[in-house]
Scaffold this active site. Structure first.
Site, PDB file in Angstrom:
ATOM      1  CB  SER A 241     109.543  25.312   6.788  1.00 37.61           C
ATOM      2  OG  SER A 241     109.194  25.719   8.080  1.00 37.61           O
ATOM      3  CG  HIS A 318     107.744  35.584  14.660  1.00 39.23           C
ATOM      4  ND1 HIS A 318     106.479  35.162  14.330  1.00 39.23           N
ATOM      5  CD2 HIS A 318     108.546  34.506  14.545  1.00 39.23           C
ATOM      6  CE1 HIS A 318     106.521  33.870  14.048  1.00 39.23           C
ATOM      7  NE2 HIS A 318     107.763  33.444  14.161  1.00 39.23           N
ATOM      8  NE  ARG A 327     110.052  29.294  18.144  1.00 38.98           N
ATOM      9  CZ  ARG A 327     109.974  29.472  16.838  1.00 38.98           C
ATOM     10  NH1 ARG A 327     109.933  28.425  16.036  1.00 38.98           N
ATOM     11  NH2 ARG A 327     109.920  30.678  16.314  1.00 38.98           N
ATOM     12  CG  ASP A 373     116.050  31.527  13.768  1.00 39.34           C
ATOM     13  OD1 ASP A 373     116.252  30.316  13.932  1.00 39.34           O
ATOM     14  OD2 ASP A 373     115.135  31.965  13.058  1.00 39.34           O
TER      15      ASP A 373
HETATM   16  N1  HAX Z   1     115.346  44.239  11.693  1.00 42.03           N
HETATM   17  C1  HAX Z   1     115.099  45.287  10.897  1.00 42.03           C
HETATM   18  N2  HAX Z   1     113.917  45.498  10.301  1.00 42.03           N
HETATM   19  C2  HAX Z   1     112.942  44.618  10.566  1.00 42.03           C
HETATM   20  C3  HAX Z   1     113.117  43.522  11.414  1.00 42.03           C
HETATM   21  C4  HAX Z   1     114.399  43.333  11.974  1.00 42.03           C
HETATM   22  N3  HAX Z   1     114.686  42.288  12.750  1.00 42.03           N
HETATM   23  N4  HAX Z   1     111.972  42.825  11.472  1.00 42.03           N
HETATM   24  C5  HAX Z   1     111.094  43.469  10.677  1.00 42.03           C
HETATM   25  N5  HAX Z   1     111.682  44.545  10.114  1.00 42.03           N
HETATM   26  C6  HAX Z   1     111.122  45.436   9.119  1.00 42.03           C
HETATM   27  C7  HAX Z   1     110.727  44.627   7.892  1.00 42.03           C
HETATM   28  O1  HAX Z   1     111.844  44.367   7.041  1.00 42.03           O
HETATM   29  C8  HAX Z   1     109.685  45.512   7.270  1.00 42.03           C
HETATM   30  O2  HAX Z   1     110.360  46.543   6.583  1.00 42.03           O
HETATM   31  P1  HAX Z   1     109.762  47.152   5.206  1.00 42.03           P
HETATM   32  O3  HAX Z   1     108.469  47.807   5.606  1.00 42.03           O
HETATM   33  O4  HAX Z   1     110.834  48.099   4.763  1.00 42.03           O
HETATM   34  O5  HAX Z   1     109.561  45.985   4.280  1.00 42.03           O
HETATM   35  C9  HAX Z   1     108.998  46.129   8.495  1.00 42.03           C
HETATM   36  O6  HAX Z   1     109.918  45.992   9.583  1.00 42.03           O
HETATM   37  C10 HAX Z   1     107.695  45.437   8.873  1.00 42.03           C
HETATM   38  O7  HAX Z   1     107.940  44.055   9.024  1.00 42.03           O
HETATM   39  P2  HAX Z   1     107.070  43.182  10.051  1.00 42.03           P
HETATM   40  O8  HAX Z   1     105.642  43.260   9.616  1.00 42.03           O
HETATM   41  O9  HAX Z   1     107.381  43.546  11.454  1.00 42.03           O
HETATM   42  O10 HAX Z   1     107.675  41.729   9.846  1.00 42.03           O
HETATM   43  P3  HAX Z   1     107.346  40.682   8.687  1.00 42.03           P
HETATM   44  O11 HAX Z   1     106.162  39.887   9.136  1.00 42.03           O
HETATM   45  O12 HAX Z   1     107.266  41.346   7.352  1.00 42.03           O
HETATM   46  O13 HAX Z   1     108.665  39.800   8.694  1.00 42.03           O
HETATM   47  C11 HAX Z   1     110.469  38.630   9.691  1.00 42.03           C
HETATM   48  C12 HAX Z   1     108.957  38.933   9.757  1.00 42.03           C
HETATM   49  C13 HAX Z   1     110.774  37.552  10.695  1.00 42.03           C
HETATM   50  C14 HAX Z   1     110.816  38.139   8.289  1.00 42.03           C
HETATM   51  C15 HAX Z   1     111.246  39.943  10.027  1.00 42.03           C
HETATM   52  O14 HAX Z   1     110.960  40.310  11.357  1.00 42.03           O
HETATM   53  C16 HAX Z   1     112.744  39.788   9.845  1.00 42.03           C
HETATM   54  O15 HAX Z   1     113.230  39.972   8.721  1.00 42.03           O
HETATM   55  N6  HAX Z   1     113.503  39.458  10.929  1.00 42.03           N
HETATM   56  C17 HAX Z   1     114.927  39.190  10.822  1.00 42.03           C
HETATM   57  C18 HAX Z   1     115.172  37.805  10.239  1.00 42.03           C
HETATM   58  C19 HAX Z   1     114.780  36.728  11.209  1.00 42.03           C
HETATM   59  O16 HAX Z   1     115.143  36.745  12.386  1.00 42.03           O
HETATM   60  N7  HAX Z   1     114.023  35.720  10.735  1.00 42.03           N
HETATM   61  C20 HAX Z   1     113.637  34.539  11.545  1.00 42.03           C
HETATM   62  C21 HAX Z   1     112.182  34.620  12.036  1.00 42.03           C
HETATM   63  C22 HAX Z   1     111.781  33.398  12.829  1.00 42.03           C
HETATM   64  C23 HAX Z   1     111.715  32.227  11.934  1.00 42.03           C
HETATM   65  O17 HAX Z   1     110.883  32.093  11.037  1.00 42.03           O
HETATM   66  N8  HAX Z   1     112.614  31.330  12.093  1.00 42.03           N
HETATM   67  O18 HAX Z   1     112.702  30.314  11.235  1.00 42.03           O
END
Ligand code: HAX
Length: 436
Positions: A241, A318, A327, A373
């Site tokens: 964002s 994250h 938070r 979240d």
């Molecule tokens: N559950 C399951 N798998 C997860 C995970 C979770 N909560 N968090 C990360 N992973 C997985 C990823 O999908 C990724 O899998 P692949 O290799 O198969 O693609 C792997 O672990 C490595 O990811 P990462 O490097 O740890 O995390 P990223 O930087 O790629 O992504 C995210 C960060 C926040 C998008 C990710 O942790 C996620 O999808 N979390 C769940 C959704 C969520 O809570 N989002 C809100 C984040 C905070 C925010 O921005 N709020 O607005």
């Protein structure tokens, strides 16, 4: 006299030579290197943006202008009898780096009140949406419709000096921030309580108090609103964002275009929409449990089922953080004080006991800890905002304070049009071959 704008201008004049010196004397200094994994992996971690509004340490969490969240919540002035500070005061802090006095906040409150008039056509745009539209789509369109009010645009057409860009941007940003809570509450009432109609703001209240009032919520929802807007305000510049807002504004699109784009980025389930996903996911578990609080074993089973079906656990992980999000902790403390026996809060706490170990065992997520979240929907639910599609609208109002503060400073320091270089997969393969 406009206290905040004058103070900001003094800060801008002080800061401009620092950026100019860095560019002139150290423009060629190398500060980072880039790997193939980073290029393919969403530019993760590449040091390529500058912001002084906030900094995210992977282990410590967010600091606004050098202050941790507990410090921000403790040091900013608060309304009489409130636990949470004025959101208007946060804007002062984000823009200037200084904690305002109560008097400075009172001045800003009046300024915000004078700016919050919403033209009729904005209500018409909102009313034109079907009632099953997503509130984020409505919010984005409502903000976009205000674009014709932009001072920046009008002045640019007249031939404004680059040195003055920040001033019109400040006017546009402050106007929009003053209006955002009204737009958010109007969308809520239109979608979920059409029988009640819209409540116009009470001139005696601050931004958080007024938001609660317009939503039809009693105390302590005013503190919930203040807490919510403050903790979501900023998280450095690289998140989707904030980065989208900065990117769009870098072409000198005005803040209405930039904020609408920022909202669109926030509406993804991997980003701001995760708060609604957490609630949806928890409701799934709640339905299976028929009102019983799940045991650790039942909780673990549900988490594994989600992971094994190829989905993520919403509210966990994250891109930068490597510990529990402060938070999350701020909201948890609020829950412990105000709603320790809330059923969903108990679910969230029970999850905290099992998810990190499971994510570690699962072996993918780099950060097994909860993010903001995981907790925020639960607080809203407790106070009757059970329409979880709406949660990201609340996030957007908060995030606008950080994104718009950043854009004002972008204009003040003359930051350039963003234009990273892309390459083809073939080029990447050739580069790798040449290195090995
Ligand atoms: N559950 C399951 N798998 C997860 C995970 C979770 N909560 N968090 C990360 N992973 C997985 C990823 O999908 C990724 O899998 P692949 O290799 O198969 O693609 C792997 O672990 C490595 O990811 P990462 O490097 O740890 O995390 P990223 O930087 O790629 O992504 C995210 C960060 C926040 C998008 C990710 O942790 C996620 O999808 N979390 C769940 C959704 C969520 O809570 N989002 C809100 C984040 C905070 C925010 O921005 N709020 O607005």
């Amino acid at each position: 006299m406009n206290n905040l704008k004058d103070k900001l201008y003094a800060k801008i004049q002080e800061h401009r030579p620092r950026t100019a010196k860095l560019l002139e004397e150290h423009g060629d200094t190398i500060i980072d290197h880039v790997t193939v994994a980073q290029v393919i992996g969403g530019m993760r971690g590449i040091k390529s943006l500058v912001t002084d509004i906030s900094y995210l340490d992977p282990l410590e969490g967010i600091r606004y202008r050098g202050f941790t969240l507990p410090e921000v919540l403790e040091k900013l002035p608060k309304p009489e009898g409130a636990d949470m500070p004025y959101v208007e005061g946060l804007y002062y802090l984000l823009l200037t780096g200084e904690m305002p006095t109560k008097e400075e906040v009172k001045y800003l409150m009046v300024d915000f009140k004078n700016r919050r008039f919403i033209p009729r056509y904005v209500w018409d745009v909102i009313d034109a949406f079907p009632s099953n539209s997503h509130p984020m789509a409505i919010l984005s369109a409502a903000v976009m419709s205000l674009e014709r009010e932009s001072h920046f645009n009008t002045s640019y057409k007249k031939g404004m000096s680059k040195m003055d860009y920040w001033s019109c941007t400040y006017e546009d940003a402050t106007n929009l921030l003053a209006k955002m809570p009204l737009i958010g509450a109007y969308i809520y009432n239109k979608l979920y309580h059409p029988e009640k109609g819209h409540r116009y703001p009470d001139p005696s209240l601050d931004l958080g108090g007024n938001f609660a009032y317009m939503m039809g919520k009693d105390k302590p929802y005013d503190d919930v609103a203040r807490m919510y807007f403050i903790i979501h305000a900023d998280h450095e510049s690289g998140n989707v964002s904030a980065h989208t807002g900065h990117l769009v504004a870098s072409s000198l699109s005005d803040v209405y275009y930039a904020t609408s784009a920022m909202i669109n980025g926030l509406a993804g389930p991997l980003h701001g929409l995760a708060n609604q996903e957490v609630l949806r996911w928890l409701q799934g578990l709640r339905e299976q449990m028929n009102g019983e609080i799940p045991s650790d074993e039942e909780m673990k089973k549900y988490v594994w089922e989600t992971l094994n079906s190829g989905q993520v656990i919403p509210g966990y992980g994250h891109a930068v953080l490597r510990k529990t999000d402060p938070r999350y902790t701020v909201q948890r403390e609020f829950c412990l004080k105000h709603m320790p026996d809330d059923e969903l809060f108990k679910y969230v706490d029970a999850l905290y006991k099992v998810v990190p170990d499971i994510l570690q065992e699962h072996g993918k997520a780099k950060n097994p800890w909860p993010n903001v979240d995981a907790q925020s929907g639960v607080v809203q639910w407790h106070y009757g905002v059970t329409q979880y599609d709406f949660y990201t609208v609340l996030f957007s109002i908060g995030r606008s304070f950080g994104v718009l503060s950043n854009i004002i400073w972008d204009r003040a320091l003359g930051y350039s049009l963003e234009r990273p270089k892309s390459i083809t997969t073939e080029m990447l393969e050739e580069m790798v071959k040449a290195k090995n």
